[in-house]
Write a protein that holds these residues in place. Structure first.
Motif, PDB file in Angstrom:
ATOM      1  N   ARG A 131       3.079  -8.848   8.551  1.00 28.78           N
ATOM      2  CA  ARG A 131       3.409  -9.549   7.037  1.00 28.78           C
ATOM      3  C   ARG A 131       4.917  -9.469   6.311  1.00 28.78           C
ATOM      4  O   ARG A 131       5.831  -9.829   6.525  1.00 28.78           O
ATOM      5  N   MET A 132       4.289  -8.238   5.883  1.00 33.53           N
ATOM      6  CA  MET A 132       5.232  -8.117   4.642  1.00 33.53           C
ATOM      7  C   MET A 132       6.362  -6.845   5.930  1.00 33.53           C
ATOM      8  O   MET A 132       7.585  -6.388   5.118  1.00 33.53           O
ATOM      9  N   SER A 189       3.565   0.234  13.409  1.00 32.81           N
ATOM     10  CA  SER A 189       2.131  -0.004  13.287  1.00 32.81           C
ATOM     11  C   SER A 189       1.222   0.860  13.860  1.00 32.81           C
ATOM     12  O   SER A 189       0.425   0.817  13.781  1.00 32.81           O
ATOM     13  N   GLU A 225      -0.435   5.042  14.158  1.00 33.87           N
ATOM     14  CA  GLU A 225       0.169   6.756  13.099  1.00 33.87           C
ATOM     15  C   GLU A 225       0.819   7.388  14.041  1.00 33.87           C
ATOM     16  O   GLU A 225       0.951   7.621  15.004  1.00 33.87           O
ATOM     17  N   PHE A 234       4.298  -0.636   4.247  1.00 31.74           N
ATOM     18  CA  PHE A 234       3.939  -1.218   3.427  1.00 31.74           C
ATOM     19  C   PHE A 234       2.641  -1.604   4.667  1.00 31.74           C
ATOM     20  O   PHE A 234       2.624  -2.346   6.112  1.00 31.74           O
ATOM     21  N   SER A 235       2.060  -0.883   4.445  1.00 26.83           N
ATOM     22  CA  SER A 235       0.289  -1.106   5.978  1.00 26.83           C
ATOM     23  C   SER A 235      -1.019  -0.946   5.559  1.00 26.83           C
ATOM     24  O   SER A 235      -0.761  -2.341   4.951  1.00 26.83           O
ATOM     25  N   ALA A 289      -4.089   3.902   6.647  1.00 23.91           N
ATOM     26  CA  ALA A 289      -2.981   4.306   7.166  1.00 23.91           C
ATOM     27  C   ALA A 289      -1.816   5.324   5.834  1.00 23.91           C
ATOM     28  O   ALA A 289      -1.192   6.111   6.197  1.00 23.91           O
ATOM     29  N   ASN A 300       1.331   8.436   6.457  1.00 24.05           N
ATOM     30  CA  ASN A 300       2.350   7.502   5.866  1.00 24.05           C
ATOM     31  C   ASN A 300       3.188   8.058   5.479  1.00 24.05           C
ATOM     32  O   ASN A 300       4.082   8.972   5.992  1.00 24.05           O
ATOM     33  N   GLY A 310       4.104   0.131  -0.754  1.00 19.57           N
ATOM     34  CA  GLY A 310       4.054  -0.993  -1.290  1.00 19.57           C
ATOM     35  C   GLY A 310       1.704  -1.053  -1.085  1.00 19.57           C
ATOM     36  O   GLY A 310       1.175  -2.436  -1.829  1.00 19.57           O
ATOM     37  N   THR A 354      -1.673  -1.395  -0.885  1.00 19.62           N
ATOM     38  CA  THR A 354      -2.952  -1.095  -1.519  1.00 19.62           C
ATOM     39  C   THR A 354      -4.696  -0.828  -1.279  1.00 19.62           C
ATOM     40  O   THR A 354      -4.620  -0.203   0.060  1.00 19.62           O
ATOM     41  N   ALA A 360       4.258   1.100  -6.288  1.00 24.60           N
ATOM     42  CA  ALA A 360       3.681  -0.050  -6.897  1.00 24.60           C
ATOM     43  C   ALA A 360       2.908  -0.990  -6.855  1.00 24.60           C
ATOM     44  O   ALA A 360       2.735  -1.416  -5.192  1.00 24.60           O
ATOM     45  N   SER A 361       1.907  -1.677  -6.915  1.00 27.38           N
ATOM     46  CA  SER A 361       1.288  -2.260  -6.743  1.00 27.38           C
ATOM     47  C   SER A 361       1.616  -3.547  -6.340  1.00 27.38           C
ATOM     48  O   SER A 361       0.543  -4.730  -5.731  1.00 27.38           O
ATOM     49  N   ASN A 362       2.377  -3.829  -6.779  1.00 25.77           N
ATOM     50  CA  ASN A 362       3.216  -5.135  -7.021  1.00 25.77           C
ATOM     51  C   ASN A 362       5.017  -5.427  -6.815  1.00 25.77           C
ATOM     52  O   ASN A 362       5.510  -4.670  -8.217  1.00 25.77           O
ATOM     53  N   PHE A 363       6.010  -5.141  -5.976  1.00 26.62           N
ATOM     54  CA  PHE A 363       7.463  -4.772  -6.478  1.00 26.62           C
ATOM     55  C   PHE A 363       8.298  -5.863  -6.706  1.00 26.62           C
ATOM     56  O   PHE A 363       9.509  -6.047  -6.972  1.00 26.62           O
ATOM     57  N   LYS A 379      -6.241 -10.370   3.895  1.00 23.45           N
ATOM     58  CA  LYS A 379      -6.232  -9.356   2.673  1.00 23.45           C
ATOM     59  C   LYS A 379      -7.688  -8.382   2.795  1.00 23.45           C
ATOM     60  O   LYS A 379      -8.960  -9.132   2.631  1.00 23.45           O
TER      61      LYS A 379
HETATM   62  N1  LIG Z   1       3.111  -4.034  -3.445  1.00 24.10           N
HETATM   63  C1  LIG Z   1       3.187  -5.098  -3.109  1.00 24.10           C
HETATM   64  O1  LIG Z   1       4.665  -5.296  -3.437  1.00 24.10           O
HETATM   65  C2  LIG Z   1       2.368  -5.380  -2.551  1.00 24.10           C
HETATM   66  C3  LIG Z   1       1.975  -5.089  -1.134  1.00 24.10           C
HETATM   67  N2  LIG Z   1       1.536  -5.768  -0.505  1.00 24.10           N
HETATM   68  C4  LIG Z   1       0.301  -4.965   0.342  1.00 24.10           C
HETATM   69  O2  LIG Z   1       0.748  -4.486   1.415  1.00 24.10           O
HETATM   70  C5  LIG Z   1       0.354  -3.553   2.693  1.00 24.10           C
HETATM   71  C6  LIG Z   1       0.949  -4.868   4.104  1.00 24.10           C
HETATM   72  O3  LIG Z   1       0.618  -5.814   3.858  1.00 24.10           O
HETATM   73  P1  LIG Z   1       0.643  -7.304   4.616  1.00 24.10           P
HETATM   74  O4  LIG Z   1       2.178  -6.670   5.805  1.00 24.10           O
HETATM   75  O5  LIG Z   1       0.398  -8.919   4.136  1.00 24.10           O
HETATM   76  O6  LIG Z   1      -0.224  -6.620   6.039  1.00 24.10           O
HETATM   77  P2  LIG Z   1      -0.425  -6.954   7.425  1.00 24.10           P
HETATM   78  O7  LIG Z   1      -1.402  -6.058   8.177  1.00 24.10           O
HETATM   79  O8  LIG Z   1       0.369  -7.718   7.565  1.00 24.10           O
HETATM   80  O9  LIG Z   1       0.838  -5.364   8.298  1.00 24.10           O
HETATM   81  C7  LIG Z   1      -0.259  -4.399   7.424  1.00 24.10           C
HETATM   82  C8  LIG Z   1       0.453  -3.746   9.379  1.00 24.10           C
HETATM   83  O10 LIG Z   1      -0.105  -2.782   9.289  1.00 24.10           O
HETATM   84  C9  LIG Z   1      -0.413  -1.914  10.919  1.00 24.10           C
HETATM   85  N3  LIG Z   1      -0.722  -0.809  11.086  1.00 24.10           N
HETATM   86  C10 LIG Z   1      -2.050  -0.049  11.248  1.00 24.10           C
HETATM   87  N4  LIG Z   1      -2.368   0.514  11.012  1.00 24.10           N
HETATM   88  C11 LIG Z   1      -1.328   1.554  10.734  1.00 24.10           C
HETATM   89  C12 LIG Z   1      -0.168   2.819  10.901  1.00 24.10           C
HETATM   90  N5  LIG Z   1      -0.957   3.683  10.741  1.00 24.10           N
HETATM   91  N6  LIG Z   1       0.470   3.521  10.233  1.00 24.10           N
HETATM   92  C13 LIG Z   1       1.494   1.951  10.227  1.00 24.10           C
HETATM   93  N7  LIG Z   1       1.616   0.754  10.208  1.00 24.10           N
HETATM   94  C14 LIG Z   1       0.390   0.704  10.546  1.00 24.10           C
HETATM   95  C15 LIG Z   1      -1.479  -3.873  11.233  1.00 24.10           C
HETATM   96  O11 LIG Z   1      -1.700  -3.154  12.257  1.00 24.10           O
HETATM   97  P3  LIG Z   1      -2.282  -3.341  12.971  1.00 24.10           P
HETATM   98  O12 LIG Z   1      -2.114  -5.059  12.625  1.00 24.10           O
HETATM   99  O13 LIG Z   1      -2.544  -3.094  14.761  1.00 24.10           O
HETATM  100  O14 LIG Z   1      -3.862  -3.260  12.839  1.00 24.10           O
HETATM  101  C16 LIG Z   1      -0.501  -4.283  10.653  1.00 24.10           C
HETATM  102  O15 LIG Z   1       0.918  -4.974  11.158  1.00 24.10           O
HETATM  103  C17 LIG Z   1      -1.480  -4.738   2.082  1.00 24.10           C
HETATM  104  O16 LIG Z   1      -1.908  -3.291   1.785  1.00 24.10           O
HETATM  105  C18 LIG Z   1      -0.926  -5.142   0.793  1.00 24.10           C
HETATM  106  O17 LIG Z   1      -2.170  -5.113   0.128  1.00 24.10           O
HETATM  107  C19 LIG Z   1       1.544  -6.827   0.146  1.00 24.10           C
HETATM  108  C20 LIG Z   1       2.255  -7.730  -0.485  1.00 24.10           C
HETATM  109  C21 LIG Z   1       3.170  -6.766  -1.653  1.00 24.10           C
END
Ligand SMILES: NC(=O)C1=CN([C@@H]2O[C@H](COP(=O)(O)OP(=O)(O)OC[C@H]3O[C@@H](n4cnc5c(N)ncnc54)[C@H](OP(=O)(O)O)[C@@H]3O)[C@@H](O)[C@H]2O)C=CC1
Ligand SMILES: O=C(O)C1=N[C@H](C(=O)O)C[C@H](O)C1
Length: 233
Positions: A10-11, A31, A33, A47-48, A52, A56, A70, A72, A95-98, A134
């Motif tokens: 999503r992010m 997405s 490793e 944003f994984s 992971a 990363n 980002g 968490t 940052a826990s939130n950007f 989440k």
């Molecule tokens: N700091 C901030 O401002 C914000 C932080 N967040 C955080 O960001 C993170 C991601 O959120 P969001 O995008 O909604 O989550 P999603 O689940 O939509 O995206 C995470 C992605 O990471 C992939 N992934 C899995 N393993 C790895 C890997 N080893 N290396 C790289 N990517 C991998 C997942 O793949 P698959 O689905 O195949 O497992 C998925 O596509 C969360 O921890 C969330 O809490 C979110 C919004 C704002």
């Protein structure tokens, strides 16, 4: 900038759009490793997933690629990451939130916690609401908010998930479909309540903040926060 997107969920997808709009190029989007050469990128944005993020981030340090994260739910390894960053002369912003709004909210929360220090008639409670996909609870943002209250208010030494007890800030985590992120802090007394709340209407603010952080970090070494980027507080 040539950007590596570590995490293309999503992010990652919104960050891609925002980065392209700001004239950047996406050279890696993954997405998984590994399976890419991180040195193809000028900077990485992670944003994984909680399991992971540490790998990363450290992989970026080891190849001298600045990294903004980002993700968490991995912060039990944060100090270890900082040590590796220092050893490898890396560049890092977590940052826990950007979003700009939440970073302003962090300042409000800190100021309010200081004002409430010593006012024993008030007890604090926090609520965070997020979408049902989440993986972590409480949210990283809620933890940052709680840590700031603990720093400023002598009545609290810890936080507890979904549990109210003396000396602990209760953080109530709710999961409701499609909610991007809501955080509320309430101080209750027998006579009144004081409540501050931040409601994200969508994920654009998180994504824009992460891209701005990456633009700011490029060319630097060391560990920074969004306070440095936004110059607030
Ligand atoms: N700091 C901030 O401002 C914000 C932080 N967040 C955080 O960001 C993170 C991601 O959120 P969001 O995008 O909604 O989550 P999603 O689940 O939509 O995206 C995470 C992605 O990471 C992939 N992934 C899995 N393993 C790895 C890997 N080893 N290396 C790289 N990517 C991998 C997942 O793949 P698959 O689905 O195949 O497992 C998925 O596509 C969360 O921890 C969330 O809490 C979110 C919004 C704002
Ligand atoms: O997972 C999310 O979606 C979000 N995660 C971050 C957190 O855990 O605080 C930031 C934002 O609230 C959205």
């Amino acid at each position: 900038m040539k950007i590596a997107l570590l995490g293309y969920g999503r992010m990652g997808k919104i960050i891609e759009r925002v980065a392209l709009e700001r004239g950047h190029e996406i050279v890696i989007k993954t997405s998984e490793e590994g399976g890419y050469d991180i040195q193809d990128a000028d900077i990485a944005i992670d944003f994984s997933v909680p399991t992971a993020a540490f790998f990363n981030i450290v992989n970026c340090f080891k190849h001298q690629v600045p990294v903004v994260s980002g993700t968490t739910g991995w912060l039990h390894n944060y100090k270890k990451a900082l040590k590796i960053c220092e050893d490898e002369k890396g560049a890092f912003i977590y940052a826990s939130n950007f979003s700009l709004g939440v970073n302003i909210f962090f300042e409000l929360n800190s100021h309010l916690a200081k004002l409430m220090n010593g006012l024993k008639q008030y007890t604090v409670a926090m609520e965070e609401i997020h979408h049902t996909q989440k993986l972590d609870a409480p949210s990283g943002t809620a933890i940052t908010l709680a840590e700031s209250i603990i720093e400023k208010n002598d009545a609290y030494g810890n936080w507890k998930l979904n549990e109210a007890s003396i000396g602990n800030i209760p953080i109530h985590a709710k999961r409701i479909p499609d909610v991007p992120g809501t955080h509320a802090i309430t101080y209750n007394s027998p006579t009144d309540s004081i409540k501050i709340e931040h409601i994200a209407h969508n994920r654009e603010g998180f994504a824009l903040g992460a891209v701005i952080a990456a633009e700011w970090l490029l060319g630097k070494t060391g560990v920074y926060t969004m306070k440095d980027v936004l110059n607030i507080g």
